[in-house]
Design a protein around this motif. Structure first.
Motif, mmCIF file in Angstrom:
data_model
loop_
_atom_site.group_PDB
_atom_site.id
_atom_site.type_symbol
_atom_site.label_atom_id
_atom_site.label_comp_id
_atom_site.label_asym_id
_atom_site.label_seq_id
_atom_site.Cartn_x
_atom_site.Cartn_y
_atom_site.Cartn_z
ATOM 1 N N ARG A 1 0.455 -0.932 -0.335
ATOM 2 C CA ARG A 1 0.268 -0.027 -0.253
ATOM 3 C C ARG A 1 0.787 1.647 -0.114
ATOM 4 O O ARG A 1 0.512 1.710 0.419
ATOM 5 N N VAL A 2 1.828 1.758 -0.911
ATOM 6 C CA VAL A 2 2.207 2.129 -0.839
ATOM 7 C C VAL A 2 1.667 3.635 -2.156
ATOM 8 O O VAL A 2 0.647 2.882 -2.117
ATOM 9 N N PHE A 3 2.082 4.675 -2.095
ATOM 10 C CA PHE A 3 1.494 6.153 -2.504
ATOM 11 C C PHE A 3 1.674 5.729 -3.575
ATOM 12 O O PHE A 3 2.922 5.887 -4.632
ATOM 13 N N PRO A 4 0.787 5.683 -4.723
ATOM 14 C CA PRO A 4 1.852 5.060 -6.441
ATOM 15 C C PRO A 4 1.741 5.900 -7.379
ATOM 16 O O PRO A 4 3.013 5.266 -8.151
ATOM 17 N N LYS A 5 1.091 7.055 -7.253
ATOM 18 C CA LYS A 5 1.139 8.071 -7.609
ATOM 19 C C LYS A 5 3.096 9.230 -6.924
ATOM 20 O O LYS A 5 2.793 10.173 -7.450
ATOM 21 N N MET A 6 2.972 8.775 -6.057
ATOM 22 C CA MET A 6 3.582 9.917 -5.203
ATOM 23 C C MET A 6 5.325 9.020 -5.059
ATOM 24 O O MET A 6 5.474 8.055 -5.805
ATOM 25 N N THR A 7 6.605 10.325 -5.661
ATOM 26 C CA THR A 7 7.819 9.175 -5.516
ATOM 27 C C THR A 7 8.596 8.831 -4.337
ATOM 28 O O THR A 7 7.186 8.691 -3.137
ATOM 29 N N VAL A 8 9.684 8.051 -4.158
ATOM 30 C CA VAL A 8 9.538 7.517 -2.867
ATOM 31 C C VAL A 8 9.887 8.827 -2.029
ATOM 32 O O VAL A 8 9.435 8.727 -0.926
ATOM 33 N N GLU A 9 10.211 9.271 -2.372
ATOM 34 C CA GLU A 9 10.838 10.174 -1.401
ATOM 35 C C GLU A 9 9.228 10.978 -0.816
ATOM 36 O O GLU A 9 9.125 11.283 0.497
ATOM 37 N N GLU A 10 8.273 11.578 -0.909
ATOM 38 C CA GLU A 10 7.168 12.181 -0.925
ATOM 39 C C GLU A 10 7.013 10.803 -0.277
ATOM 40 O O GLU A 10 6.098 11.274 0.993
ATOM 41 N N GLN B 1 7.813 -3.580 -0.797
ATOM 42 C CA GLN B 1 8.324 -4.015 0.740
ATOM 43 C C GLN B 1 8.809 -2.958 1.097
ATOM 44 O O GLN B 1 8.799 -2.600 2.592
ATOM 45 N N MET B 2 9.958 -2.395 0.867
ATOM 46 C CA MET B 2 11.215 -2.026 1.957
ATOM 47 C C MET B 2 10.338 -0.228 1.902
ATOM 48 O O MET B 2 10.843 0.580 3.027
ATOM 49 N N LEU B 3 10.050 -0.040 1.094
ATOM 50 C CA LEU B 3 9.385 1.697 1.252
ATOM 51 C C LEU B 3 8.169 1.564 1.812
ATOM 52 O O LEU B 3 8.364 2.524 2.941
ATOM 53 N N ALA B 4 7.608 0.594 1.874
ATOM 54 C CA ALA B 4 6.354 0.664 3.151
ATOM 55 C C ALA B 4 7.030 0.799 4.010
ATOM 56 O O ALA B 4 6.528 1.254 4.673
ATOM 57 N N ILE B 5 7.815 -0.900 4.225
ATOM 58 C CA ILE B 5 8.412 -0.430 5.855
ATOM 59 C C ILE B 5 9.331 0.775 6.052
ATOM 60 O O ILE B 5 8.828 1.661 7.282
ATOM 61 N N GLY B 6 9.806 1.426 5.826
ATOM 62 C CA GLY B 6 10.799 2.442 5.763
ATOM 63 C C GLY B 6 10.026 3.737 6.027
ATOM 64 O O GLY B 6 9.646 4.484 7.004
ATOM 65 N N ARG B 7 8.727 3.797 5.209
ATOM 66 C CA ARG B 7 7.287 4.557 5.664
ATOM 67 C C ARG B 7 7.140 4.718 6.967
ATOM 68 O O ARG B 7 6.289 5.465 7.258
ATOM 69 N N GLY B 8 6.998 3.238 7.348
ATOM 70 C CA GLY B 8 6.209 3.045 8.726
ATOM 71 C C GLY B 8 7.652 3.586 9.866
ATOM 72 O O GLY B 8 6.831 4.056 10.922
ATOM 73 N N LEU B 9 8.484 3.831 9.628
ATOM 74 C CA LEU B 9 9.676 4.031 10.253
ATOM 75 C C LEU B 9 9.529 5.531 10.735
ATOM 76 O O LEU B 9 10.479 5.698 11.375
#
Lengths: 257, 234, 389, 322, 291
Positions: B86-95, B141-149
């Motif tokens: 469930r990452v925000f698909p239309k946003m950049t990694v940074e966003e 998945q890494m982004l999702a975890i990173g986002r959580g952190l």
């Protein structure tokens, strides 16, 4: 005798190759398992076999005839039926109606018979009802025939989905994770059910994560990874296959066993 | 620090949780294992406020959070990394990472945490301006975890982090989970891959059709006959 | 789960009870000795609510005056207003209600030709006489409807008068027309175009718009490029005012012409000066010295605090025509006979004085009316024709 | 089974007798007029219900079929001198053709997209009727349309013809939705993918639903013009489609009785509300909102819920699965 | 050529209004997942608010413009709380009927309070003309285009860069994940409704002086707004802007070079064509349904 055969079956979504040149054979009367990590293309293969997706490349033969690219309802008429990973019953209809809809493609009346309640309509309806009652009885759902599908407990919903699929009198039944959400006892019952289905003369191809179910009832197993078939064989062969362990079962699973 | 008592949840008329109780102490990884539909994800969603409990009580750091809204729960320090990434698909990694820090105001801390996430996941640093929808499953998945952190959580809820990932990546993800834990963040882990989950966890609970049927130390569960039969495919 | 039986029964019960409630309501409102009822259909909401409101005021004033005199044949009169919002279907419903529920003696209305065309079969079927003060479509009196009378000039009557005047007094070669896409607008364009062509002049542009449109730049730009000498606006005052304003904005400096509604003070207000020099027809002018008009203007200003305009005048006149006919028809017990008598009396009306000039109905129910031709000059109207008045 | 049928026939007879008596008891033509309109709207709402309620295809273009039927019947009788019954058949056929026309391109569309597409379709049909002057006389409309029959003079006559027509159509629809076809439609409403996999030809049944719905709406259009004897494009704005949809939803979609209750209820309700004068529509707006929030599945849904409470027949708890 | 330039200018003015209205419609759909059938009425009410501020209260035009936008923002928040919230997550049909109820209420409420008569909404810019290259327009028309472009630019910056704007985007992409980030969905919903309503108010207040203001103005607007929203892709902000100007130009050029009879059909023809051939809108990508 080969009932279902895929030849170099491939599908791409955008840049992603979801299923990559897969050859698969299901013989009449068999129970075949299809396993692999999530996203490895198992359900996608089901979707192509049932006509929901059209393959990008390759062929699907059913009883020796090509069926790829045909509409789902045509394929069902040919004799392939399925269930879904996330149960897709007709939620607000009754158990009976669900099964009768399963009978749809075996009923011969047309629109005007329906509209005017002709003799043919009455005959076909009572025929279908008899089939439905017989199936519900065999699978122990008859008492619930007037219940709304939504109100059934999870396990019975799974069962009803199988009964509904059987109502279309398929030669081949595709089961997509039928044991998902079942506890071990339920899974055991399911295995018996699947055997029962096979004994009615229906060939079964199933996708399942529950290795106990897969290993317990499948005569042959095919393993997918990243859309490619990486192995095929009996339960024992698969369990000892190095590549399968690495991709799916996990080394620990093997050592643990 | 997290205590769940007799939690019950209904989807319409269907009872998804039938009175689940468990707890998680400071510094622990606790895992919930069980089949599809057993109620693991439902439990997590109820903790983070996405679902409403019909009965029971959830306390976090001594405070009753059962009826709090999701945003308040995030503010309390619970980060939920949902199933399916469930990452925000239309946003950049940074966003995406910025969204993780939505409730925080300390610009400096955010910057530091972002650097830390990039350290943990070097691949994300490479892709920082890429649109998240174009990442591979593992990267997402890494982004999702990173986002959580990025919320700098006091408790991390992870829902099926290995789902649909290649075995190599699964191993990597579990390595990361272990690292995060070692850095001091307690984790409530929901996993289908019971074997891996019990390997990394301190304690575990086995959920079946909405109830806890077994609990104990992860090592004990690994050797439990029922668990072996039902979840380890032995 | 409720069976189909129960459901069918519930449905039945409901339908029957709805029908019965209709019956009860009908039973309650039994008629006794009551005033003479006149039904009025007009657009009191919707795009033509403004002129509809004037129409209503004209009628209210006339009714008040007549009742102050003691009514007709000793009975008061009362006007029942029904809104049609300029929608033909609603107009039909309104006519149904007035003729069959309210049982009015006669009907006055409506405003839009399409509405009158739609509901006139209802009044005809119910054999209820109708006076139409405003709607100008020829078909209304050409249809052979024996119960329809009109006390205003029709489209061709006023348009050809305007065309004659303009062609005689100006040396315009190229004409453009911008008209609303309705019976009314198309009728105007047809008659005016025919007159222009007959006189050997040219129609360079025929553009249409829909009621409620607000932007005419596209049409006007197109027209401007064709370089006409004069532009006929075939529509109502709301859109007409926008056309005038936008023509000025675009620098389309040609003689503007219009009809009916464009002579009203509201039009002047909405135009904000863009109507300077515009020539149009008018059924009614305040500034004449006809005593009837003077009396009407005075009473209207007193009651409503503003001068009357054409629609008020036309509707006001219609009530007096009705009064005359009802007086002549006398009392009747049976409504059908009474209506018939009023119709027959209307057909015989000859040279009845009114604020728009004398009324005489021909065998089709059409009154022979002359219109004024006026020009806007500095927010006032100058009467160009007839010059004598 | 037999018992059920007997009751149905009995109910039918009672309805017909009550209906036959209505215009005799209620003398005022105005209430008779409303009853006639109630019949016409019953046809419209029931046919839209087939599309929206049973097949789950949300449509805001129903007034287009109504209009096409009305104009076809009007033109056939007016210009070609066809008898009224032939005009009706023509209206049904032509509206059916439009049903196929709308049904086909909307196969790919779902949810909001479908609603907006059908809305656009309805507007285009209206605009064509408005601008095709040579055929339709545009905004002037068609006048002097043949009456239903020379003997049909009063509204009671119309009611006596239209009410049985409405009953027959409703009975046929009831038969249809409880047959193989009806089950196929319901399956599509519930889950398109599952329906397709159960052997239901999606394209065929979706277009069928639109077509049958359109044919009935076309019939309603024809009944309307031969009653009002006038037709103009103004009679078929989007607001009309919305009105029909409101009848279906407020009555209770996916039920046979719902749209009938919706049709009669709203026709009579709006008239009763005339007493509120200029506040009528404002109050109507609020009513719509409140009704839809409080009774999301319409009047029939509320009836079902209330009666299940009254009859102590709450949802039976299914036996535990494990 | 002159004709062409003039028509393009006309099209830009119309397009500005379409874009502003459609932006609000598409944002509400994107974030709240519901189609606001009362959006035309937002525009109409906004125009009346602008009119009251500028004409009845005599405020300077730009003050009235900003004032109308602020008042309508509050109005949007109230509507979100009272009407949208109970409808959130309900089936499509219920949303349609519910917001249509609001639409009827606002339309006839305006009829009651403001009267059905069109009123003139003069601004000092309607009397100043610009005549260049043989084409002619008022300053007000130029103002419509300029203010619209400025508003679009500000909105874009807000959505791209502001934290709340990003939160809105997050909500439109995945509502549940967004709430897991600690984003208060209710706040975002209210802000979205506020922005949508104030853009509609800007459209109404900008166009009011050019045309007239009356309750009926909402009806024509809403059909166009739907066409624009679909052409641009439901929920797509950039798409709505491009599609708005596209429709404005298409209408204007249709009248110029084909026929004024077709003006009203253009919007619906675009609508149907888009839906049949590219329902995801000009910028949308086709996505495969997950089974």
């Amino acid at each position: 005798m080969r009932l279902l055969e895929t030849k170099q079956l491939t599908i791409r979504f955008g840049g992603l190759t979801a299923v990559d040149h897969v050859d698969l054979v299901v013989n009449k009367g068999e129970i075949v398992g299809l396993i692999g990590p999530n996203g490895s293309g198992k359900t996608t293969i089901f979707n192509m076999v049932t006509g929901i997706y059209t393959p990008t490349e390759g062929e699907i033969l059913f009883g020796g005839q090509p069926i790829h690219g045909a509409k789902p309802h045509v394929i069902t008429e040919r004799g392939i039926s399925r269930t879904f990973q996330n149960i897709r019953l007709f939620q607000s209809l009754s158990v009976m109606e669900n099964v009768l809809i399963g009978c749809h493609c075996r009923m011969k009346q047309n629109f005007f018979d329906d509209l005017l309640a002709t003799k043919k309509f009455l005959h076909e309806e009572s025929q279908a009802r008899r089939t439905a009652i017989e199936l519900l009885d065999v699978f122990g759902l008859l008492d619930l025939q007037h219940e709304t599908a939504r109100n059934l407990p999870y396990g019975l919903q799974r069962k009803l989905e199988i009964v509904r699929a059987l109502a279309s009198k398929p030669e081949l039944l595709l089961l997509d994770e039928p044991a998902a959400g079942m506890n071990p006892q339920e899974s055991l019952a399911l295995m018996a059910l699947i055997r029962q289905v096979r004994d009615r003369g229906v060939t079964v191809l199933l996708v399942e994560h529950d290795m106990k179910v897969v290993m317990g009832i499948c005569e042959r197993i095919a393993v997918l990874n990243y859309g490619r078939k990486i192995a095929e064989g009996t339960a024992a062969e698969i369990q000892s296959n190095e590549e399968v362990i690495q991709a799916y079962l996990g080394r620990q699973a093997k050592t643990g066993a | 620090m997290l205590n769940i008592e007799n939690l019950q949840v209904h989807y319409g008329r269907i009872e998804a949780l039938k009175g689940v109780s468990f707890s998680l102490a400071e510094g622990e990884i606790v895992t919930l294992i069980g089949a599809n539909g057993a109620g693991k994800s439902t439990t997590l969603k109820t903790i983070s406020g996405l679902l409403r409990a019909s009965a029971g009580k959830i306390t976090f750091m001594g405070r009753d959070i059962t009826t709090l809204r999701p945003s308040a729960i995030v503010n309390m320090g619970i980060a939920h990394v949902p199933e399916g990434r469930r990452v925000f698909p239309k946003m950049t990694v940074e966003e995406n990472l910025e969204m993780g820090a939505f409730v925080r105001k300390d610009q400096k801390g955010i910057k530091e945490d972002m650097d830390r996430v990039f350290q943990t996941f070097p691949i994300l640093k490479e892709r920082r301006t890429q649109i998240a929808g174009t990442l591979s499953g593992g990267e997402q998945q890494m982004l999702a975890i990173g986002r959580g952190l990025m919320t700098r959580p006091r408790l991390l809820l992870l829902d099926e982090p290995s789902l649909g990932l290649a075995p190599i990546l699964v191993e990597q993800i579990f390595q990361i989970i272990d690292d995060i834990h070692k850095q001091g963040t307690p984790i409530l882990l929901v996993e289908q891959n019971a074997y891996l989950a019990l390997q990394v966890a301190n304690r575990g609970y086995v959920l079946e059709t909405g109830s806890v049927v077994l609990e104990g130390d992860a090592k004990d569960l690994l050797n439990n006959e029922h668990v072996k039969k039902a979840y380890l495919g032995e | 789960m409720i069976g189909t039986k129960t459901r069918a029964l519930v449905a039945l019960l409901l339908v029957v009870s709805v029908l019965v409630s209709g019956l009860l309501v009908a039973g309650c409102s039994k008629a006794e000795k009551e005033p003479i009822k006149i039904g009025v259909i007009g657009p009191f909401t919707g795009p033509n609510a403004k002129p509809g409101g004037r129409m209503k005021e004209g009628i209210e004033l006339a009714v008040e005056e007549i009742n102050a005199k003691g009514g007709i044949n000793g009975r008061k009169i009362v006007a029942i207003f029904e809104d049609d919002a300029s929608q033909p279907a609603q107009s039909v419903a309104a006519a149904e209600k007035l003729t069959t529920r309210d049982e009015v003696l006669l009907v006055i209305g409506a405003y839009n030709s399409a509405c009158v065309l739609a509901h006139m079969q209802v009044t005809e079927r119910e054999k209820t006489p109708q006076i139409n003060p405003i709607a100008v479509a020829t078909a209304i009196t050409e249809s052979g409807n024996k119960y329809m009378f009109r006390n205003c000039a029709t489209n061709p009557m006023q348009v050809s008068q305007l065309a004659d005047y303009v062609l005689k007094n100006f040396n315009f070669q190229k004409f453009a027309m911008l008209f609303e896409n309705t019976d009314y607008g198309r009728g105007i364009a047809e008659v005016f175009g025919a007159s222009v062509r007959q006189a050997g002049k040219q129609v360079v542009a025929e553009e249409a718009y829909n009621i409620g449109d607000t932007d005419f730049y596209s049409q006007l730009t197109k027209i401007k490029n064709l370089g006409p000498d004069a532009l006929l606006i075939g529509g109502n005052l709301t859109e007409g005012s926008q056309i005038a304003r936008q023509a000025r904005e675009l620098g389309l400096n040609v003689q503007l012409m219009g009809l009916g509604g464009l002579s009203s003070p509201e039009f002047d207000q909405l135009c904000d000066g863009a109507n300077e020099g515009l020539i149009c027809t008018s059924y009614f002018e305040v500034g004449t010295d006809d005593p009837l008009v003077k009396k009407f203007v005075e009473a209207y200003e007193k009651k409503f605090g503003k001068p009357p305009e054409m629609f008020a005048a036309a509707a006001y006149e219609a009530v007096y025509i009705a009064e005359e006919a009802i007086k002549k028809a006398g009392e009747h017990k049976n409504l059908a006979e009474w209506r018939q008598a009023v119709r027959d009396a209307l057909a015989k009306i000859k040279d009845l004085p009114g604020v728009q000039g004398p009324t005489t109905f021909d065998e089709k129910g059409q009154a022979d009316k002359k219109v004024y031709i006026v020009q806007w000059k500095n927010h006032e109207k100058v009467i160009l024709y007839p010059t004598g008045k | 089974m037999k018992n059920n049928r007997l009751i149905k026939i009995l109910v039918l007879i009672v309805i017909l007798v009550a209906a036959a008596l209505y215009p005799i008891v209620v003398q005022r033509g105005y209430y008779q007029h409303l009853a006639v309109m109630g019949c016409i709207y019953t046809l419209l709402a029931s046919s839209l219900n087939l599309i929206v309620g049973y097949t789950g295809q949300l449509s805001l273009g129903h007034a287009a079929f109504y209009g096409v039927g009305a104009y076809t019947s009007a033109l056939l009788t007016l210009r070609l001198g066809w008898p009224v019954w032939a005009g009706m058949l023509g209206a049904m056929v032509m509206a059916g053709v439009f049903g196929v026309l709308l049904g086909t391109p909307t196969l790919r569309l779902k949810g909001s997209y479908l609603v907006i597409a059908t809305l656009g379709f309805g507007e285009i049909v209206r605009l064509v009727l408005l601008n095709w002057m040579s055929l339709t006389r545009g905004p002037m409309g068609l006048t002097g349309i043949t009456r239903l029959a020379p003997w049909a003079v009063t509204k009671a006559h119309y009611f006596w013809v239209y009410f049985p027509i409405a009953v027959i159509v409703v009975v046929l629809l009831n038969q249809l939705v409880n047959s193989r076809t009806g089950r196929a439609l319901k399956a599509i409403r519930e889950d398109q993918v599952a329906a397709e996999v159960m052997g239901i030809n999606l394209a065929f049944y979706k277009v069928l639903a639109f077509t049958v719905g359109a044919v009935i709406a076309g019939l309603a259009g024809s009944l309307y013009v031969h009653y009002v004897t006038f037709v103009s494009p103004d009679s078929f704005p989007v607001a009309e489609s919305i009105q029909i949809l409101v009848m279906v939803i407020v009555g209770g979609m996916g039920t046979i009785a719902g749209p009938i209750i919706g049709a009669f209820g709203i026709v009579f309700l709006l008239e009763t509300m005339r007493a509120l004068a200029e506040y009528r529509m404002v109050i109507y707006g609020i009513t719509l909102f409140v009704v839809i929030v409080l009774m999301p599945d319409g009047f029939m849904g509320a009836v079902r819920r209330v009666s299940s409470i009254l009859l102590q027949r709450g949802v039976r708890h299914a036996p535990a699965g494990d | 050529m002159q004709n062409f330039i003039q028509q393009v200018m006309n099209g830009l003015v119309l397009g500005s209004v379409y874009a502003l209205i459609a932006l609000g419609l598409t944002m509400i759909y994107g974030v709240l997942g519901l189609i606001n059938w009362a959006h035309g009425e937002f525009y109409m009410v906004g125009a009346f608010v602008g009119y009251i501020l500028a004409v009845r209260m005599g405020l300077p035009y730009f003050v009235a413009l900003v004032g109308a936008m602020l008042i309508m923002a509050v109005f949007g928040i109230v509507v979100e709380r009272v009407v949208f919230l109970p409808l959130r997550g309900r089936p499509n049909m219920n949303v349609i009927i519910g917001t249509l109820g609001l639409s009827v209420f606002l339309l006839d409420g305006a009829n009651l309070t403001m009267g059905p008569d069109p009123v003139r909404f003069p601004s000092i810019y309607t009397d100043q003309f610009i005549r260049v290259l043989g084409i002619s327009f008022t300053v007000q028309r130029l103002l419509v285009v300029i203010v619209t472009l400025v508003l679009i630019a500000v909105l874009r910056l807000f959505i791209r860069n502001h934290k709340l704007g990003k939160a809105m985007r997050a909500c439109s992409q995945d509502l549940q994940a967004a709430s897991l980030m600690g984003i208060e969905i209710n706040h975002v919903a209210m802000i979205t409704a506020a922005i949508a309503a104030s853009l509609a108010a800007a459209a109404g207040t900008l166009i009011g002086p050019i045309f007239l203001v009356n309750p009926q103005m909402s009806i024509a607007a809403v059909g166009k707004a739907f066409a624009v929203t679909i052409l641009g892709g439901l929920g797509n902000v950039e798409g709505a802007v491009v599609a708005g100007f596209t429709l404005g130009l298409a209408e204007s050029l249709t009248v110029a070079y084909i026929s004024s009879y077709l003006k009203e059909i253009v919007a619906f023809a675009i609508l149907i064509t888009t839906l049949v051939f590219k329902p995801e809108g000009i910028f949308g990508k086709h996505s495969v349904e997950k089974v």
